[in-house]
Design a protein around this motif. Sequence first.
Motif, PDB file in Angstrom:
ATOM      1  N   ARG A 194       0.829  -1.212   0.000  1.00  0.00           N
ATOM      2  CA  ARG A 194       0.000   0.000   0.000  1.00  0.00           C
ATOM      3  C   ARG A 194       0.858   1.254   0.000  1.00  0.00           C
ATOM      4  O   ARG A 194       0.518   2.256  -0.638  1.00  0.00           O
ATOM      5  N   PHE A 195       1.993   1.209   0.713  1.00  0.00           N
ATOM      6  CA  PHE A 195       2.817   2.409   0.795  1.00  0.00           C
ATOM      7  C   PHE A 195       3.480   2.730  -0.539  1.00  0.00           C
ATOM      8  O   PHE A 195       3.726   3.896  -0.838  1.00  0.00           O
ATOM      9  N   LEU A 196       3.750   1.730  -1.349  1.00  0.00           N
ATOM     10  CA  LEU A 196       4.231   2.014  -2.702  1.00  0.00           C
ATOM     11  C   LEU A 196       3.216   2.871  -3.458  1.00  0.00           C
ATOM     12  O   LEU A 196       3.583   3.800  -4.180  1.00  0.00           O
ATOM     13  N   ASP A 197       1.938   2.565  -3.283  1.00  0.00           N
ATOM     14  CA  ASP A 197       0.886   3.343  -3.949  1.00  0.00           C
ATOM     15  C   ASP A 197       0.813   4.760  -3.383  1.00  0.00           C
ATOM     16  O   ASP A 197       0.571   5.726  -4.118  1.00  0.00           O
ATOM     17  N   VAL A 198       1.020   4.893  -2.069  1.00  0.00           N
ATOM     18  CA  VAL A 198       1.043   6.219  -1.444  1.00  0.00           C
ATOM     19  C   VAL A 198       2.189   7.055  -2.022  1.00  0.00           C
ATOM     20  O   VAL A 198       2.015   8.234  -2.365  1.00  0.00           O
ATOM     21  N   LEU A 199       3.359   6.458  -2.131  1.00  0.00           N
ATOM     22  CA  LEU A 199       4.500   7.167  -2.702  1.00  0.00           C
ATOM     23  C   LEU A 199       4.231   7.577  -4.148  1.00  0.00           C
ATOM     24  O   LEU A 199       4.565   8.688  -4.566  1.00  0.00           O
ATOM     25  N   GLU A 200       3.634   6.688  -4.921  1.00  0.00           N
ATOM     26  CA  GLU A 200       3.320   6.998  -6.318  1.00  0.00           C
ATOM     27  C   GLU A 200       2.407   8.221  -6.398  1.00  0.00           C
ATOM     28  O   GLU A 200       2.653   9.140  -7.211  1.00  0.00           O
ATOM     29  N   ALA A 201       1.362   8.251  -5.580  1.00  0.00           N
ATOM     30  CA  ALA A 201       0.428   9.377  -5.619  1.00  0.00           C
ATOM     31  C   ALA A 201       1.119  10.681  -5.240  1.00  0.00           C
ATOM     32  O   ALA A 201       0.902  11.725  -5.877  1.00  0.00           O
TER      33      ALA A 201
END
Length: 210
Positions: free
Chosen positions: A147-154
């Motif tokens: 999930r944190f990979l997605d947070v970083l992407e955003a």
Amino acid sequence: MITFYDCATAPSPRRARMILAEKRVDVQRVEIDLRNGEQFSETFRAVNPACTVPVLVTPGGEALCDNASIARWLEEVYPDPPLMGVDPLDRARVAEWLWRAEFEGLMAIMEVLRNSSKAMAGRALPGPHAVEQIPELAERGRARAQRFLDVLEARLADTPWLAGDTFSVADIAAFVFVEFAGWVKIAPGAEHGALASWLEAVRARPSASA
């Protein structure tokens, strides 16, 4: 002279090494062999009873035994280049993203590795005390890290660095998280284009190879 207790293969001291490199600070480096348990030796316990690295010993003899205190001391003593913000709002953004990189990212991978690796049996938490593994925590950590990979992407789709226009300790912590995640086969995917560009920019900095 500053003495820095390090382990070349561990993620936590890498964060401190990158700050030292960004600030161009020379240190006397002492390698601690975590694989063979040197952190539990009486010699190292005298430096840090918690048996963890990194440790930075200031010229005055004060031992700073975690990334938070090491980063703060280096920022105060070697303010150029600034890595923790230059005004109140900037410093607040750095603090927010540093906390998120640690809590949502690095701690998640620590849960995975320490609760699933056979080499970490009885050592599910760092330090001198035996702590048994909990396999469910490894599963939770893997989901948190993804999930944190997605947070970083955003976030990185909107700004070049996590806290804004300037590279900071938040980027260092998040970079170490992404590289550390590879140890447990978690990596950005094709959907993480902004994250991939940011990784390329961080890897181009000399501190990334420190």
